[in-house]
Enzyme design. Structure first.
Site, PDB file in Angstrom:
ATOM      1  N   ASP A 111       0.840  -1.204   0.000  1.00 52.66           N
ATOM      2  CA  ASP A 111       0.000   0.000   0.000  1.00 52.66           C
ATOM      3  C   ASP A 111       0.874   1.252   0.000  1.00 52.66           C
ATOM      4  OD1 ASP A 111      -1.984  -1.827   0.566  1.00 52.66           O
ATOM      5  OD2 ASP A 111      -2.024  -1.338   2.706  1.00 52.66           O
TER       6      ASP A 111
HETATM    7  N1  URA Z   1      -1.084  -5.956   3.954  1.00 51.70           N
HETATM    8  C1  URA Z   1      -1.545  -4.693   3.980  1.00 51.70           C
HETATM    9  O1  URA Z   1      -2.555  -4.411   4.610  1.00 51.70           O
HETATM   10  N2  URA Z   1      -0.865  -3.749   3.313  1.00 51.70           N
HETATM   11  C2  URA Z   1       0.266  -3.987   2.623  1.00 51.70           C
HETATM   12  O2  URA Z   1       0.856  -3.065   2.037  1.00 51.70           O
HETATM   13  C3  URA Z   1       0.734  -5.308   2.608  1.00 51.70           C
HETATM   14  C4  URA Z   1       0.049  -6.276   3.277  1.00 51.70           C
END
Ligand code: URA
Length: 243
Positions: A111
């Site tokens: 993310d």
């Molecule tokens: N899980 C998440 O919530 N975000 C990420 O970036 C990776 C795994």
């Protein structure tokens, strides 16, 4: 491996992202491509071997395939699309790389607000293999939450029964280690959308900081990359039995 073999000089420039097919003839006529012995290559149709040429005086990086580990900083998106207005992780890499064919893809996205180890490759088979939950490649995340994580979450996550909203199957067993009330580490073998944030939110502990420490045998600490830095890695570390 995405094997390199002889190819037309114009196709080579396009394959490795130096220009578009339209621009290739002009680039060749401008004298951008030479063999390592110094011979100038100006004919678009001439067959050349990627390892034997220099483009503007430099070797083509990773002519047989790219396996890149990046320390993703917070605030960057894992997207090729430019319209979001956000900074993109591809801006941290040499510009030609994003224009290569086959294209350079993230091996499981992070993310925008997550930092840590992000792998990229132009080998579609490798990307597919590593992102498949059947391969059981462990991803390790460290996190901080806004409220205490209930200790019952340890058993719940390990049970393989946690259902996330909107999903049809429960999460695979995941190992949760708590360092204190609001900090810990989670090991998962899948890569569902926002999975770690959703798992912690499901037990009433929203995440404020998330960082990926490792993917399989590759650990960010061992690679010694500061945020925004990258290096190449040996894909054989992911071969069966070596993780
Ligand atoms: N899980 C998440 O919530 N975000 C990420 O970036 C990776 C795994």
């Amino acid at each position: 491996m995405v094997e390199s073999s002889t190819m037309r000089a114009d196709a080579l420039l396009v394959r490795y992202g130096y220009c578009t097919r339209r621009e290739a003839a002009a680039r060749l006529h401008a004298g951008s491509v030479r063999r390592k012995d110094g011979t100038l290559i100006t004919s678009p149709a001439l067959h050349v071997e990627p390892r034997e040429v220099l483009i503007d005086g430099r070797e083509i990086p990773f002519p047989d395939g790219m396996y890149i580990a990046l320390h993703k900083p917070i605030g960057y998106v894992c997207s090729h699309a430019e319209e979001s207005g956000s900074k993109r992780i591809f801006e941290l890499l040499p510009t030609e790389w994003e224009r290569r064919h086959p294209s350079l893809e993230c091996v499981g996205r992070l993310d925008k607000d997550t930092s840590g180890l992000l792998l990229l490759s132009d080998n579609g088979i490798f990307v597919h293999r590593l992102t498949s939950p059947r391969q059981h490649v462990t991803k390790v995340y460290s996190f901080e939450t806004t409220s205490p994580v209930p200790v019952e979450a340890v058993a719940l996550f390990m049970s393989g029964t946690l259902m996330l909203r909107g999903e049809k199957t429960p999460c695979l067993p995941a190992k949760l280690e708590l360092t204190d009330l609001t900090h810990g580490r989670l090991r998962i073998e899948e890569g569902r959308y926002h999975q770690v944030r959703r798992m912690l939110a499901a037990v009433g502990a929203p995440i404020v900081r998330l960082h990926r420490e490792a993917v399989g045998a590759l650990e960010l600490d061992t690679l010694r990359l500061v945020p925004g830095e990258w290096c190449n890695f040996d894909p054989t570390v992911f071969e069966h039995g070596r993780e």
